[in-house]
Scaffold this active site. Structure first.
Site, PDB file in Angstrom:
ATOM      1  N   LYS A 151     152.956  54.309  69.966  1.00  0.00           N
ATOM      2  CA  LYS A 151     152.759  54.085  70.222  1.00  0.00           C
ATOM      3  C   LYS A 151     153.285  52.712  72.065  1.00  0.00           C
ATOM      4  CE  LYS A 151     152.626  48.403  69.373  1.00  0.00           C
ATOM      5  NZ  LYS A 151     150.691  47.301  69.900  1.00  0.00           N
TER       6      LYS A 151
ATOM      7  N   ASP B  70     148.346  50.971  66.026  1.00  0.00           N
ATOM      8  CA  ASP B  70     147.231  49.225  65.526  1.00  0.00           C
ATOM      9  C   ASP B  70     146.257  49.226  65.574  1.00  0.00           C
ATOM     10  OD1 ASP B  70     148.272  49.395  68.441  1.00  0.00           O
ATOM     11  OD2 ASP B  70     148.244  46.918  68.863  1.00  0.00           O
TER      12      ASP B  70
ATOM     13  N   ASP C 118     153.812  57.958  57.904  1.00  0.00           N
ATOM     14  CA  ASP C 118     154.829  57.168  56.891  1.00  0.00           C
ATOM     15  C   ASP C 118     152.737  56.328  56.367  1.00  0.00           C
ATOM     16  OD1 ASP C 118     155.255  57.148  54.043  1.00  0.00           O
ATOM     17  OD2 ASP C 118     156.724  56.145  54.506  1.00  0.00           O
TER      18      ASP C 118
ATOM     19  N   ASP D 105     149.166  56.460  53.944  1.00  0.00           N
ATOM     20  CA  ASP D 105     149.046  55.473  52.724  1.00  0.00           C
ATOM     21  C   ASP D 105     147.804  54.953  53.653  1.00  0.00           C
ATOM     22  OD1 ASP D 105     151.819  56.045  51.239  1.00  0.00           O
ATOM     23  OD2 ASP D 105     151.826  53.882  50.675  1.00  0.00           O
TER      24      ASP D 105
ATOM     25  N   TYR E 231     163.721  56.943  60.505  1.00  0.00           N
ATOM     26  CA  TYR E 231     164.167  57.965  59.662  1.00  0.00           C
ATOM     27  C   TYR E 231     165.757  57.894  59.446  1.00  0.00           C
ATOM     28  CZ  TYR E 231     159.764  56.326  57.463  1.00  0.00           C
ATOM     29  OH  TYR E 231     158.406  55.659  56.957  1.00  0.00           O
TER      30      TYR E 231
END
Ligand code: NAI
Length: 333
Positions: A171, A204, A228, A232, A124
């Site tokens: 990750k 994941d 982010d 959601d 970001y």
């Protein structure tokens, strides 16, 4: 004396849900005084600035901002104002609580997850570089300082709120240096909190586990991009974006906003769900030490959510923004 706060009315459904929330806060006797500014696309078209200087100055005075969503052009145009605000005021901790509500039917009843999203770096930072006609590089930044403070905040929150577990999402199997450092710092800091269980999951895998068995998760901490996306996802587990509030905290400033965007598909129709912004306002009241007022509003909302005649269509209700707002106010009185 009333506490002054700054309010930004954004784009799309922003003004509709802000008006509803301010009316509810007034009805609850929140003891707040508002400095209200229009920000975003329409403000830019009319006056040439996305956020007027006076609006920034107000936030710098009051240090507390209740903000509604702003439209950000996709793939072109200006940089996200949300990202700008988070960076400018170092609002490094984005806290997004998702909890099942018995009145909102979803396949899950046991979701009670608080996502701590690092808010100032990762992809970001918006550093993109065209290498040649067909190649673009984007820079992912992870620093020790930003990682330490968000991870420490997640553990401190777990202790303060009687939580059991903090899960680090990463990750690091692929991004061995950047996410690898975030993960190393997580394990170092977890050793300072022996009373809190600590584990880590690859992002994941965590997405799959969240939709199979969300009840296993408690407090979760992660870099910006995963935060982010994963938050959601957690909103989907509890009934959608209309129900997910957030706080954005730094050492000096605090901003409270719904996680959702400006919802252009329903703007102006009078059917937007104000709950996410209202619960964000409750987080703001708690931040300001007005816990009993926040508790009264939360209780009224719980009662209203159980009445499908007045709630909004996104949670299968038959009402609209106005009927929802009136019902919450009636329950407060
Ligand atoms: P969105 O969150 O605005 O909408 C996604 C879906 O959820 C839509 O179907 C919308 O109708 C529904 N929805 C969202 N909030 C709702 C509410 N309160 N009540 C009922 N339904 C609701 O995401 P989208 O469409 O991807 O983004 C629209 C714009 O918002 C974009 O310009 C995006 O950049 C911006 N955005 C701004 C944010 C902010 O200001 N904090 C956060 C996320 C997106």
């Amino acid at each position: 004396m009333d506490r002054k706060i700054t309010v930004f009315k954004g784009d799309g459904i922003g003004p509709e849900i802000t008006d509803a929330v301010l009316e509810i806060l007034n009805a609850a006797g929140a003891g707040l005084k508002y400095e209200i500014y229009r920000v975003g696309n329409q403000e830019y078209l009319d006056n040439g600035a996305l956020i007027p200087d006076a609006a920034f100055a107000s936030f710098e005075r009051t240090k507390v901002l209740l903000k509604s969503p702003i439209t950000t052009p996709v793939g072109k145009g200006f940089r996200s104002l949300n990202v700008t605000l988070r960076e400018k005021y170092d609002l490094y901790a984005n806290i997004r609580p998702a909890r099942s509500n018995s009145a909102v039917k979803t396949p899950f009843t046991d979701v009670d997850i608080v996502v701590f999203r690092e808010n100032t770096e990762d992809l970001y930072v918006g550093k993109e570089e065209r290498i040649d006609e067909d190649t673009v590089w984007a820079t992912k930044i992870i620093t020790r300082k930003a990682s330490e403070r968000i991870i420490r905040d997640a553990f401190a929150y777990a202790v303060a709120h009687g939580r059991r577990t903090v899960t680090c999402v990463h990750k690091a199997n692929i991004l061995k240096m950047s996410d690898g450092m975030f993960l190393d710092i997580f394990h170092q800091i977890s050793a300072e909190y022996p009373q809190i269980a600590a584990n880590d999951r690859i992002v994941d895998n965590v997405c799959m586990q969240l939709v199979m068995n969300p009840g296993q998760f408690d407090v979760m901490v992660m870099p910006n991009l995963y935060g982010d996306i994963v938050s959601d996802l957690t909103s989907g587990l509890i009934g959608g974006l209309g129900l997910l509030p957030s706080s954005n905290l730094g050492s000096e400033y605090a901003m409270f906003e719904a996680v959702h965007g400006s919802a252009p598909d329903i703007a102006g129709k009078g059917i937007a769900n104000p709950t996410a912004l209202l619960w964000s306002a409750c987080m703001m009241l708690e931040y300001l030490g007005k816990d009993s007022c926040a508790a009264r509003i939360r209780k009224a909302v719980d009662e209203v959510l159980a009445d499908a005649a007045v709630t909004t269509p996104d949670i299968h209700g038959h009402g609209n923004t106005e009927s929802y707002k009136n019902a919450v106010i009636a329950h407060l009185v």
